[in-house]
Design a protein around this motif. Sequence first.
Motif, PDB file in Angstrom:
ATOM      1  N   HIS A  82       0.835  -1.204   0.000  1.00 14.30           N
ATOM      2  CA  HIS A  82       0.000   0.000   0.000  1.00 14.30           C
ATOM      3  C   HIS A  82       0.869   1.253   0.000  1.00 14.30           C
ATOM      4  CE1 HIS A  82      -2.339   3.202   2.176  1.00 14.30           C
ATOM      5  NE2 HIS A  82      -3.151   2.919   1.183  1.00 14.30           N
ATOM      6  N   LEU A  83       1.964   1.221   0.753  1.00 12.92           N
ATOM      7  CA  LEU A  83       2.883   2.354   0.798  1.00 12.92           C
ATOM      8  C   LEU A  83       3.459   2.637  -0.587  1.00 12.92           C
ATOM      9  CD1 LEU A  83       4.695   4.406   2.376  1.00 12.92           C
ATOM     10  CD2 LEU A  83       6.329   2.531   2.626  1.00 12.92           C
ATOM     11  N   ILE A  84       3.918   1.585  -1.258  1.00 14.59           N
ATOM     12  CA  ILE A  84       4.519   1.747  -2.582  1.00 14.59           C
ATOM     13  C   ILE A  84       3.503   2.297  -3.576  1.00 14.59           C
ATOM     14  CG2 ILE A  84       5.566   0.533  -4.524  1.00 14.59           C
ATOM     15  CD1 ILE A  84       7.381   0.905  -2.088  1.00 14.59           C
ATOM     16  N   ILE A  85       2.288   1.765  -3.549  1.00 11.58           N
ATOM     17  CA  ILE A  85       1.246   2.231  -4.466  1.00 11.58           C
ATOM     18  C   ILE A  85       0.960   3.712  -4.243  1.00 11.58           C
ATOM     19  CG2 ILE A  85      -1.219   2.060  -5.002  1.00 11.58           C
ATOM     20  CD1 ILE A  85      -0.953  -0.969  -4.487  1.00 11.58           C
ATOM     21  N   THR A  86       0.879   4.112  -2.964  1.00 12.26           N
ATOM     22  CA  THR A  86       0.595   5.513  -2.639  1.00 12.26           C
ATOM     23  C   THR A  86       1.703   6.432  -3.132  1.00 12.26           C
ATOM     24  OG1 THR A  86      -0.650   4.841  -0.658  1.00 12.26           O
ATOM     25  CG2 THR A  86       0.101   7.135  -0.766  1.00 12.26           C
ATOM     26  N   VAL A  87       2.955   6.050  -2.871  1.00 10.80           N
ATOM     27  CA  VAL A  87       4.088   6.892  -3.271  1.00 10.80           C
ATOM     28  C   VAL A  87       4.201   6.957  -4.794  1.00 10.80           C
ATOM     29  CG1 VAL A  87       6.596   7.147  -3.163  1.00 10.80           C
ATOM     30  CG2 VAL A  87       5.327   6.470  -1.127  1.00 10.80           C
ATOM     31  N   GLU A  88       3.952   5.835  -5.469  1.00 12.31           N
ATOM     32  CA  GLU A  88       4.010   5.838  -6.933  1.00 12.31           C
ATOM     33  C   GLU A  88       2.907   6.716  -7.522  1.00 12.31           C
ATOM     34  OE1 GLU A  88       3.916   1.754  -8.094  1.00 12.31           O
ATOM     35  OE2 GLU A  88       6.090   1.514  -7.919  1.00 12.31           O
ATOM     36  N   ASP A  89       1.737   6.699  -6.890  1.00 10.17           N
ATOM     37  CA  ASP A  89       0.644   7.559  -7.343  1.00 10.17           C
ATOM     38  C   ASP A  89       1.019   9.032  -7.166  1.00 10.17           C
ATOM     39  OD1 ASP A  89      -2.216   8.032  -8.133  1.00 10.17           O
ATOM     40  OD2 ASP A  89      -2.266   8.924  -6.137  1.00 10.17           O
ATOM     41  N   LEU A  90       1.654   9.353  -6.047  1.00 13.21           N
ATOM     42  CA  LEU A  90       2.107  10.728  -5.818  1.00 13.21           C
ATOM     43  C   LEU A  90       3.122  11.144  -6.882  1.00 13.21           C
ATOM     44  CD1 LEU A  90       2.591  10.705  -1.926  1.00 13.21           C
ATOM     45  CD2 LEU A  90       0.763  11.841  -3.203  1.00 13.21           C
ATOM     46  N   ALA A  91       4.062  10.255  -7.168  1.00 15.01           N
ATOM     47  CA  ALA A  91       5.098  10.566  -8.155  1.00 15.01           C
ATOM     48  C   ALA A  91       4.485  10.829  -9.528  1.00 15.01           C
ATOM     49  CB  ALA A  91       6.106   9.418  -8.234  1.00 15.01           C
ATOM     50  N   ALA A  92       3.468  10.041  -9.880  1.00 15.39           N
ATOM     51  CA  ALA A  92       2.809  10.225 -11.176  1.00 15.39           C
ATOM     52  C   ALA A  92       2.112  11.578 -11.256  1.00 15.39           C
ATOM     53  CB  ALA A  92       1.805   9.099 -11.411  1.00 15.39           C
ATOM     54  N   ARG A  93       1.747  12.130 -10.107  1.00 15.30           N
ATOM     55  CA  ARG A  93       1.096  13.446 -10.054  1.00 15.30           C
ATOM     56  C   ARG A  93       2.103  14.578  -9.894  1.00 15.30           C
ATOM     57  NH1 ARG A  93      -2.670  12.733  -5.053  1.00 15.30           N
ATOM     58  NH2 ARG A  93      -2.826  14.992  -5.345  1.00 15.30           N
ATOM     59  N   GLY A  94       3.385  14.233  -9.840  1.00 15.51           N
ATOM     60  CA  GLY A  94       4.406  15.248  -9.663  1.00 15.51           C
ATOM     61  C   GLY A  94       4.566  15.688  -8.227  1.00 15.51           C
ATOM     62  N   VAL A  95       4.178  14.814  -7.292  1.00 12.58           N
ATOM     63  CA  VAL A  95       4.271  15.119  -5.858  1.00 12.58           C
ATOM     64  C   VAL A  95       5.385  14.275  -5.244  1.00 12.58           C
ATOM     65  CG1 VAL A  95       3.063  15.059  -3.636  1.00 12.58           C
ATOM     66  CG2 VAL A  95       1.822  15.688  -5.724  1.00 12.58           C
TER      67      VAL A  95
END
Length: 202
Positions: A82-95
């Motif tokens: 879940h942590l990895i998915i969340t961080v990858e989603d943030l990265a895709a948004r430029g966060v």
Amino acid sequence: MTTRSIATGHLVGYARVSTGAQDASLQIDELERAGCVRVYTDHGVSGAKTSRPELDRCLDRLEQGDTLVVWKLDRLGRSLSHLIITVEDLAARGVGFRSLTEGIDTSTAAGRLTLGIFSTLSSFERDLIRERTTAGLAAARSRGRVGGRPPVIDQRKGRSIRTLYTGGGYTVSEIALEVGVSRASVYNYLKAQGLSGAATLA
């Protein structure tokens, strides 16, 4: 994973305590000391819960160029995956993402490498779980079980079925009636034991 370039933005903190009796002050102080302009805090919310109101609000309001900051990794993710998915989603948004205790910062090469290792471990963990599940189901089927349900045919019933079947003179229907299970259960058990060559549901 597609990652947009991260421009300079705001540092936004997230804190969480599992029970209402716990105090989030330590986390909040550390996040503010790190430069967070705002800290979202969930009180009395277990990390295992799918919905965490303040985290959901925080994630919704983050904009490209911002960085999400947590005191420790376990404050954010319910699990490694879940942590990895969340961080990858943030990265895709430029966060960006930063964890103070572990010293992880995805704006640095070292931070991205660490997250990459975590991602590999998460994938490895999923593969292990899948492998154990498959092996467990195969073992269960060999014992006359299907899925995770309790065994329909225990050892005592299994011995009775084998004795009646190998002794001859009994149909599957008669064996099922004698043992107290369904005809399909008897047939499946015999098949799992390699004894179903001549068995029918008669």
